[in-house]
Design a protein around this motif. Structure first.
Motif, PDB file in Angstrom:
ATOM      1  N   VAL A 118      60.706 -24.456   6.557  1.00 22.67           N
ATOM      2  CA  VAL A 118      59.868 -23.979   7.671  1.00 22.67           C
ATOM      3  C   VAL A 118      60.692 -23.855   8.948  1.00 22.67           C
ATOM      4  O   VAL A 118      60.624 -22.847   9.663  1.00 22.67           O
ATOM      5  CB  VAL A 118      58.670 -24.928   7.887  1.00 22.67           C
ATOM      6  N   LEU A 119      61.496 -24.871   9.241  1.00 13.74           N
ATOM      7  CA  LEU A 119      62.270 -24.882  10.488  1.00 13.74           C
ATOM      8  C   LEU A 119      63.307 -23.772  10.529  1.00 13.74           C
ATOM      9  O   LEU A 119      63.645 -23.273  11.607  1.00 13.74           O
ATOM     10  CB  LEU A 119      62.946 -26.240  10.672  1.00 13.74           C
ATOM     11  N   GLN A 136      62.884 -20.889   9.838  1.00 14.66           N
ATOM     12  CA  GLN A 136      62.209 -19.670  10.280  1.00 14.66           C
ATOM     13  C   GLN A 136      61.533 -19.871  11.644  1.00 14.66           C
ATOM     14  O   GLN A 136      60.678 -19.096  12.032  1.00 14.66           O
ATOM     15  CB  GLN A 136      61.160 -19.253   9.245  1.00 14.66           C
ATOM     16  N   THR A 137      61.922 -20.937  12.341  1.00 12.09           N
ATOM     17  CA  THR A 137      61.226 -21.347  13.565  1.00 12.09           C
ATOM     18  C   THR A 137      62.112 -21.178  14.794  1.00 12.09           C
ATOM     19  O   THR A 137      63.275 -21.553  14.792  1.00 12.09           O
ATOM     20  CB  THR A 137      60.795 -22.829  13.449  1.00 12.09           C
ATOM     21  N   ASP A 138      61.542 -20.583  15.842  1.00 13.51           N
ATOM     22  CA  ASP A 138      62.244 -20.499  17.124  1.00 13.51           C
ATOM     23  C   ASP A 138      61.971 -21.737  17.972  1.00 13.51           C
ATOM     24  O   ASP A 138      62.874 -22.241  18.652  1.00 13.51           O
ATOM     25  CB  ASP A 138      61.812 -19.243  17.884  1.00 13.51           C
ATOM     26  N   LEU A 196      59.562 -25.513  17.972  1.00 11.38           N
ATOM     27  CA  LEU A 196      58.685 -26.444  17.274  1.00 11.38           C
ATOM     28  C   LEU A 196      57.854 -27.191  18.309  1.00 11.38           C
ATOM     29  O   LEU A 196      58.387 -27.884  19.168  1.00 11.38           O
ATOM     30  CB  LEU A 196      59.510 -27.438  16.456  1.00 11.38           C
ATOM     31  N   GLN A 226      64.777 -26.483  21.451  1.00  8.16           N
ATOM     32  CA  GLN A 226      63.783 -25.780  20.639  1.00  8.16           C
ATOM     33  C   GLN A 226      62.601 -26.677  20.280  1.00  8.16           C
ATOM     34  O   GLN A 226      61.637 -26.223  19.689  1.00  8.16           O
ATOM     35  CB  GLN A 226      64.430 -25.276  19.348  1.00  8.16           C
TER      36      GLN A 226
END
Length: 217
Positions: free
Chosen positions: A52-53, A55-57, A59, A124
């Motif tokens: 998941v992370l 694909q994460t800009d 959190l 982030q």
């Protein structure tokens, strides 16, 4: 077996963790297509989190779920959330929120921070400091919740948890949500009038401030 049969049938879910089997009797399942064994819960969660992370800009994290108690089943710890209590008929007792509990939480929090920092840099990670509301009503008037003292005690614990997270995740962005005169639960809120909800005014203001605060990667 149809979904309706699954919903009405008493299920016994076995989750194998590190070579041991944890049995949890489940009285109903709202949505279920397939139930499969997970042989190492922690390893599975780490892999899922990493996927998941990647694909994460940004959190976003708040700690409101920490208001729930924790229960232990065969040396594995579970959050006694509303859903967990619903499927187990609230049969399991939560741990005392004592020094042992605090040490358990701190150890787990450090592991979590360590895993997310393997993928994301601190900028982030945005910690959103939501707290429980002590009052309900509307912008014109408010009343105290009957269990205000319990709410204040939980907010004290939440504040300590937020501070622990900040100390162990240096450089993370911190966003303070609680702002007068918007610190109340909307008595007509669509999801219910509970201390863990606030109101659309403060949610909208918070969303705008967060957008202004975020730094471009």
């Amino acid at each position: 077996m149809t979904k309706q049969e699954i919903k009405n049938r008493k299920l016994n879910i076995k989750i194998e963790v590190d070579g041991g089997i944890n049995d949890i009797t489940v009285n109903k399942v709202k949505k279920c297509d397939i139930i499969v064994p997970i042989y190492n819960v922690e390893e599975y969660l780490v892999e899922w989190l990493e996927s998941v992370l990647n694909q994460t800009d940004y959190l976003f994290i708040d700690l409101l779920e920490e208001r729930y108690d924790v229960c232990e089943v065969n040396h594995t710890f579970y959050t006694k959330s509303d859903i967990f209590d619903e499927v187990t008929d609230n049969a399991l007792k939560g741990l005392e929120r004592d020094k042992k509990y605090q040490n358990l939480w701190k150890s787990s929090c450090k592991k979590f921070i360590n895993e997310i920092c393997k993928v994301l840099n601190a900028k982030q990670i945005i910690l959103v400091k939501f707290m429980l509301s002590e009052q309900y009503g509307n912008i014109s008037y408010t009343k105290n919740f009957e269990n205000k003292q319990n709410i204040q005690q939980m907010n004290y614990e939440l504040e300590n948890m937020y501070q622990f997270f900040i100390e162990n995740c240096p450089g993370c962005q911190v966003f303070e949500v609680m702002e007068e005169p918007y610190i109340f639960t909307d008595e007509t809120f669509e999801y219910g009038c509970y201390p863990f909800y606030l109101n659309n005014m403060i949610y909208d203001k918070s969303a705008k401030k967060i957008c202004e605060k975020i730094e471009v990667r």
